[in-house]
Scaffold this active site. Structure first.
Site, PDB file in Angstrom:
ATOM      1  N   ASN A  78      28.992  55.831  47.737  1.00  8.78           N
ATOM      2  CA  ASN A  78      27.999  55.030  47.030  1.00  8.78           C
ATOM      3  C   ASN A  78      26.637  55.416  47.614  1.00  8.78           C
ATOM      4  OD1 ASN A  78      26.415  53.092  45.865  1.00  8.78           O
ATOM      5  ND2 ASN A  78      27.686  51.358  46.464  1.00  8.78           N
TER       6      ASN A  78
ATOM      7  N   ARG B   7      30.214  56.567  42.961  1.00 11.88           N
ATOM      8  CA  ARG B   7      29.734  55.474  42.132  1.00 11.88           C
ATOM      9  C   ARG B   7      28.424  55.922  41.480  1.00 11.88           C
ATOM     10  NH1 ARG B   7      26.539  50.122  43.790  1.00 11.88           N
ATOM     11  NH2 ARG B   7      26.512  49.216  41.718  1.00 11.88           N
TER      12      ARG B   7
ATOM     13  N   HIS C 143      27.964  46.291  36.963  1.00 13.93           N
ATOM     14  CA  HIS C 143      29.117  45.746  37.721  1.00 13.93           C
ATOM     15  C   HIS C 143      30.422  45.976  36.976  1.00 13.93           C
ATOM     16  CE1 HIS C 143      26.156  42.531  39.449  1.00 13.93           C
ATOM     17  NE2 HIS C 143      26.312  43.499  40.329  1.00 13.93           N
TER      18      HIS C 143
ATOM     19  N   ARG D 194      15.991  38.268  41.579  1.00 11.84           N
ATOM     20  CA  ARG D 194      15.688  38.637  40.187  1.00 11.84           C
ATOM     21  C   ARG D 194      15.694  37.407  39.287  1.00 11.84           C
ATOM     22  NH1 ARG D 194      20.235  43.163  39.697  1.00 11.84           N
ATOM     23  NH2 ARG D 194      20.258  43.340  41.951  1.00 11.84           N
TER      24      ARG D 194
ATOM     25  N   GLU E  92      35.503  47.200  44.584  1.00 11.33           N
ATOM     26  CA  GLU E  92      34.993  48.289  43.744  1.00 11.33           C
ATOM     27  C   GLU E  92      35.406  49.647  44.297  1.00 11.33           C
ATOM     28  OE1 GLU E  92      31.270  45.965  43.887  1.00 11.33           O
ATOM     29  OE2 GLU E  92      30.815  46.932  41.977  1.00 11.33           O
TER      30      GLU E  92
END
Ligand code: ADP
Length: 395
Positions: free
Chosen positions: A7, A90, A179, A240, A383
């Site tokens: 990642n 990823r 996601h 956010r 993940e």
């Protein structure tokens, strides 16, 4: 087979080495501050911590450092590079080009570059990571796994914005969702726990961490998700804003004489839990502690957070004409009984009833009351494992 999962961010590189026969993690590590002073690598393997401060000028240096860590005589787990069977990367944005994971070749690299305008912060870092990995391991097969791919099954009515259609055709402005690897993994895991094929289930998956998104999964396919063109849309997050009227940007620019970039930086970095607590907390644990001890700023942030998630759950029950189970995952979803109870309270009319004791879990578990028509589950996401499984399948 050993699979290396990567990642890559702009200045960091996270990795896991997974032995697929038992799906066990052999090593897990992180290169930080790539390209600046104080760069370092940290790895956990065989119960031992390896940490080194060393100059990492770029991602190629970082890959060389991680290979050195993985093959270190004392702290490593491999004798040489050839025991890594494949690498799974990823990738944040696959745009409309990828609805599943793919083996990386020249055409895939071109498509990744074409998608840079859709994810100007993330995709360049992912591409740099892949190129550096290829330079260090030129003969190892590489697979790309996209955050957006699972959501490519969304119907047109869910992915189009109410904007001029020409903008979709010309600039590919539409909702993509993120996601995806996590939503796919937890929906499949939940179906397994429920004991029914995922094709026969209507699920709502709530991935709630620093970034959060909610997905409607009908028959194993994503049919709607809360994030949009970028990960800014949807529920409110650590920093956010989530859904907001775009006219706010114009108002801010005019009122404070700031640029559009500055205004968007407020939406991305100074809003959400951080904004609502007046700059105090972006971490849910702090918000929760503050709210439980009656701090007004924290109470209001928790209220808005939970209300927005609840509204998405309601919307997705309507979108799917029902729901069999609601699943909670990621940092907040997996760990926090308080967040789950705030979100799920007042939904009894829909057949959603939480059991207060069962809800105390931080592990995989059903948490609904016996009388609840809808099943409620906590399913820790993984993940990296999902990326490793895709990689194994494709090689
Ligand atoms: P990211 O989006 O960065 O992957 P994570 O999934 O790690 O984020 O989630 C981070 C969020 O999870 C933070 O808001 C943090 O407060 C929250 N969190 C982590 N552990 C706990 C816990 N034990 N209880 C409550 N919240 C937690």
């Amino acid at each position: 087979m050993n699979i290396l999962v990567i990642n890559a961010g702009s200045s960091s590189l996270k990795y896991q080495l997974i032995f697929m026969e038992t799906e066990s993690i052999l090593a897990k590590g992180l290169c930080e501050r790539i390209g600046s002073d104080g760069s370092n690598i940290e790895q956990k393997a065989k119960g031992k911590l390896y940490r080194k401060e060393l100059p990492l000028r770029d991602h190629v240096d970082a890959f060389n450092a991680l290979i050195a860590a993985l093959t270190d005589a004392e702290y490593g787990v491999l004798t040489d590079l050839s025991s890594i069977g494949a690498v799974g990367h990823r990738v944040v944005h696959g745009g409309e080009a990828f609805s599943g994971s793919v083996r990386i070749d020249g055409a895939v690299m071109r498509a990744l570059r074409d998608n840079i305008p859709l994810a100007p912060l993330h995709n360049p870092a992912n591409i740099t990571g892949i190129e550096a990995c290829m330079a260090v391991m030129p003969n190892t097969p590489m697979i790309a796994v996209f955050d957006t791919a699972f959501h490519q099954t969304m119907p047109r009515r869910a992915y189009l914005y109410g904007l001029p259609y020409e903008l979709y055709e010309r600039l590919k402005i539409r909702r993509y969702g993120f996601h995806g690897t996590s939503h796919r993994y937890v929906s499949q895991r939940a179906a397994h726990l429920i004991g029914k094929p995922v094709e026969q289930l209507k699920l709502i998956t709530c991935h709630m961490g620093n970034g959060s998104s909610i997905t409607a999964v009908d028959g194993g396919k994503s049919v709607d998700t809360s994030m949009g063109l970028t990960p800014l849309e949807g529920v409110i997050m650590g920093t956010r804003s989530g859904d907001a009227d775009p006219a706010i940007v114009q108002m801010l620019c005019n009122a404070d004489g700031i640029s559009v970039d500055d205004a968007l930086s407020i939406f991305n970095k100074k809003s959400g839990l951080l904004g609502l607590t007046g700059g105090k907390y972006s971490d849910w644990r702090d918000v929760k502690q503050g709210a439980q001890s009656g701090e007004e700023e924290a109470v209001r942030a928790a209220e808005v957070f939970a209300y927005r998630v609840k509204k998405y759950i309601g919307a997705y029950i309507a979108a799917m004409n029902g729901v069999d189970a609601i699943i909670f995952t990621a940092g907040i979803g997996e760990n926090d009984a308080y967040a789950r109870s705030l979100i799920l309270s007042g939904l009894e009319w829909l057949g959603i009833e939480l059991d207060a004791d069962r809800n105390q879990t931080r592990e995989e578990a059903f948490i609904q009351a016996d009388s609840s028509r809808v099943k409620l589950l906590v399913v820790p996401t993984n993940e990296e494992l999902a990326i490793a499984r895709d990689t194994l399948e494709l090689v």
